[in-house]
Design a protein around this motif. Sequence first.
Motif, PDB file in Angstrom:
ATOM      1  N   ILE A 143       1.583  -0.693   0.076  1.00 37.02           N
ATOM      2  CA  ILE A 143       0.203  -0.340  -0.115  1.00 37.02           C
ATOM      3  C   ILE A 143       0.531   1.403  -0.109  1.00 37.02           C
ATOM      4  O   ILE A 143       0.512   2.281  -0.865  1.00 37.02           O
ATOM      5  N   ILE A 144       2.454   1.588   0.840  1.00 37.23           N
ATOM      6  CA  ILE A 144       2.685   2.154   1.091  1.00 37.23           C
ATOM      7  C   ILE A 144       3.654   2.563  -0.218  1.00 37.23           C
ATOM      8  O   ILE A 144       3.989   3.657  -0.362  1.00 37.23           O
ATOM      9  N   TYR A 145       4.041   1.231  -0.690  1.00 36.18           N
ATOM     10  CA  TYR A 145       4.922   1.265  -2.392  1.00 36.18           C
ATOM     11  C   TYR A 145       4.128   2.726  -3.352  1.00 36.18           C
ATOM     12  O   TYR A 145       3.905   3.434  -3.894  1.00 36.18           O
ATOM     13  N   HIS A 146       2.895   1.784  -3.187  1.00 38.04           N
ATOM     14  CA  HIS A 146       1.674   1.996  -4.424  1.00 38.04           C
ATOM     15  C   HIS A 146       1.523   3.746  -4.401  1.00 38.04           C
ATOM     16  O   HIS A 146       1.025   4.368  -5.354  1.00 38.04           O
ATOM     17  N   ALA A 147       1.437   4.088  -3.218  1.00 31.82           N
ATOM     18  CA  ALA A 147       0.254   5.428  -2.702  1.00 31.82           C
ATOM     19  C   ALA A 147       1.756   6.561  -3.261  1.00 31.82           C
ATOM     20  O   ALA A 147       1.330   7.546  -3.589  1.00 31.82           O
ATOM     21  N   ALA A 148       3.048   6.113  -2.489  1.00 32.44           N
ATOM     22  CA  ALA A 148       3.876   6.776  -3.021  1.00 32.44           C
ATOM     23  C   ALA A 148       4.354   7.073  -4.158  1.00 32.44           C
ATOM     24  O   ALA A 148       4.478   8.210  -5.024  1.00 32.44           O
ATOM     25  N   LEU A 149       4.134   5.923  -5.537  1.00 28.04           N
ATOM     26  CA  LEU A 149       4.169   6.131  -7.036  1.00 28.04           C
ATOM     27  C   LEU A 149       3.221   6.814  -7.584  1.00 28.04           C
ATOM     28  O   LEU A 149       3.722   8.079  -8.068  1.00 28.04           O
ATOM     29  N   LEU A 150       1.664   6.173  -6.290  1.00 30.68           N
ATOM     30  CA  LEU A 150       0.634   7.718  -7.588  1.00 30.68           C
ATOM     31  C   LEU A 150       0.286   9.074  -7.386  1.00 30.68           C
ATOM     32  O   LEU A 150       0.451   9.813  -7.621  1.00 30.68           O
ATOM     33  N   ALA A 151       1.227   8.764  -5.629  1.00 28.56           N
ATOM     34  CA  ALA A 151       0.892  10.471  -5.092  1.00 28.56           C
ATOM     35  C   ALA A 151       2.469  11.086  -6.523  1.00 28.56           C
ATOM     36  O   ALA A 151       2.279  12.264  -6.729  1.00 28.56           O
ATOM     37  N   GLY A 152       3.258  10.375  -7.033  1.00 23.98           N
ATOM     38  CA  GLY A 152       4.993  11.285  -7.615  1.00 23.98           C
ATOM     39  C   GLY A 152       4.211  11.850  -8.868  1.00 23.98           C
ATOM     40  O   GLY A 152       4.490  12.216  -9.338  1.00 23.98           O
ATOM     41  N   LEU A 153       3.150  10.503  -9.096  1.00 22.28           N
ATOM     42  CA  LEU A 153       3.307  10.660 -10.494  1.00 22.28           C
ATOM     43  C   LEU A 153       2.423  11.886 -10.488  1.00 22.28           C
ATOM     44  O   LEU A 153       2.139  12.771 -11.411  1.00 22.28           O
ATOM     45  N   THR A 154       1.097  12.256 -10.051  1.00 28.49           N
ATOM     46  CA  THR A 154       0.390  12.526 -10.112  1.00 28.49           C
ATOM     47  C   THR A 154       1.323  14.516  -9.693  1.00 28.49           C
ATOM     48  O   THR A 154       0.876  15.417 -10.275  1.00 28.49           O
ATOM     49  N   THR A 155       2.199  14.427  -8.820  1.00 23.87           N
ATOM     50  CA  THR A 155       2.843  15.724  -8.683  1.00 23.87           C
ATOM     51  C   THR A 155       3.525  15.571 -10.263  1.00 23.87           C
ATOM     52  O   THR A 155       3.471  17.063 -10.365  1.00 23.87           O
TER      53      THR A 155
END
Length: 296
Positions: A65-77
């Motif tokens: 969950i943490i890995y995918h959340a960080a990835l999606l947040a990074g892409l959005t940013t």
Amino acid sequence: MQHAVFAIFMLLAVLLIGWGVGTQLPLSLRQLAIKSLSSIVLLLLLSMGLDFAEVFSQSQIGGTIIYHAALLAGLTTLITGGLLFRKPSFVKSQAELPSLLSAFGGCLKAISAFILGLVIGHFTHFTLGVIGLSSNSILYLMLFCVGIDLVGFRVTTLTRQLVTVPLLALLGYVIAALLFSSITNFTWQQSLLVASGLGWFSLSGPMVHQLVDVQMGALAFMTDFFRELLSIVFLYFFGRRQPLAAVGLSGAAAMDSALPFIKQNCDAAYIPYAIFSGLVLTLTAPFLITLVATLL
């Protein structure tokens, strides 16, 4: 579908009731209700920790969950920042920036409340249902106070650039979800859902949990939480040169938790952008979450 329609009706009703009550309250009581928002959010985060304790207790699932959340947040940013990138602004003031630690103060309180809930839930298996409460009831209380807070927001003149900021923030969210779904096992609909809080982590976690399941709720919460962390870092280092991107990256938080930092790091001329963009995204987020949930 009926559940989604009812959820949208309830959200709209609570916001409108809060706004209506706020218009009748004296300024002192309205300020008291707005000031209580931070405490209500911390209580909501604590309750979310209790709800998500079982998920995060499983190290493999929690780590994923943490890995995918960080990835999606990074892409959005990255994508939102790219869409809102403009020729670097001339910096009028060279005033010293506040410390980065002070900027993260609110986020540290938020994650501390969430972790406390995780710890209590893991070791005691306590839930709010034992005392007749739920994350949902606290969520409605928060939205009621948000409705009161909306009474004070005014945007006098709409310009094309003013409207462009939240629209490009929404476009960035859609593109990021599409890219995320193409490099992970999540469908585009799932990717849209977990990012549809638009940076409002205290809303997305409990709503997605209620509408879908606990794992998706935890992922939505962590995605928006990481997004807020990244927006603060961007504001701190690039807010003066890229104010529009800084406002867009802040998402729904631009009109509340991120606003003081926008004031510190961007020219005063961009404060109306923050208020308008944050307001639009704040009003959009709960309905977007509910509508996207119907697509699953």
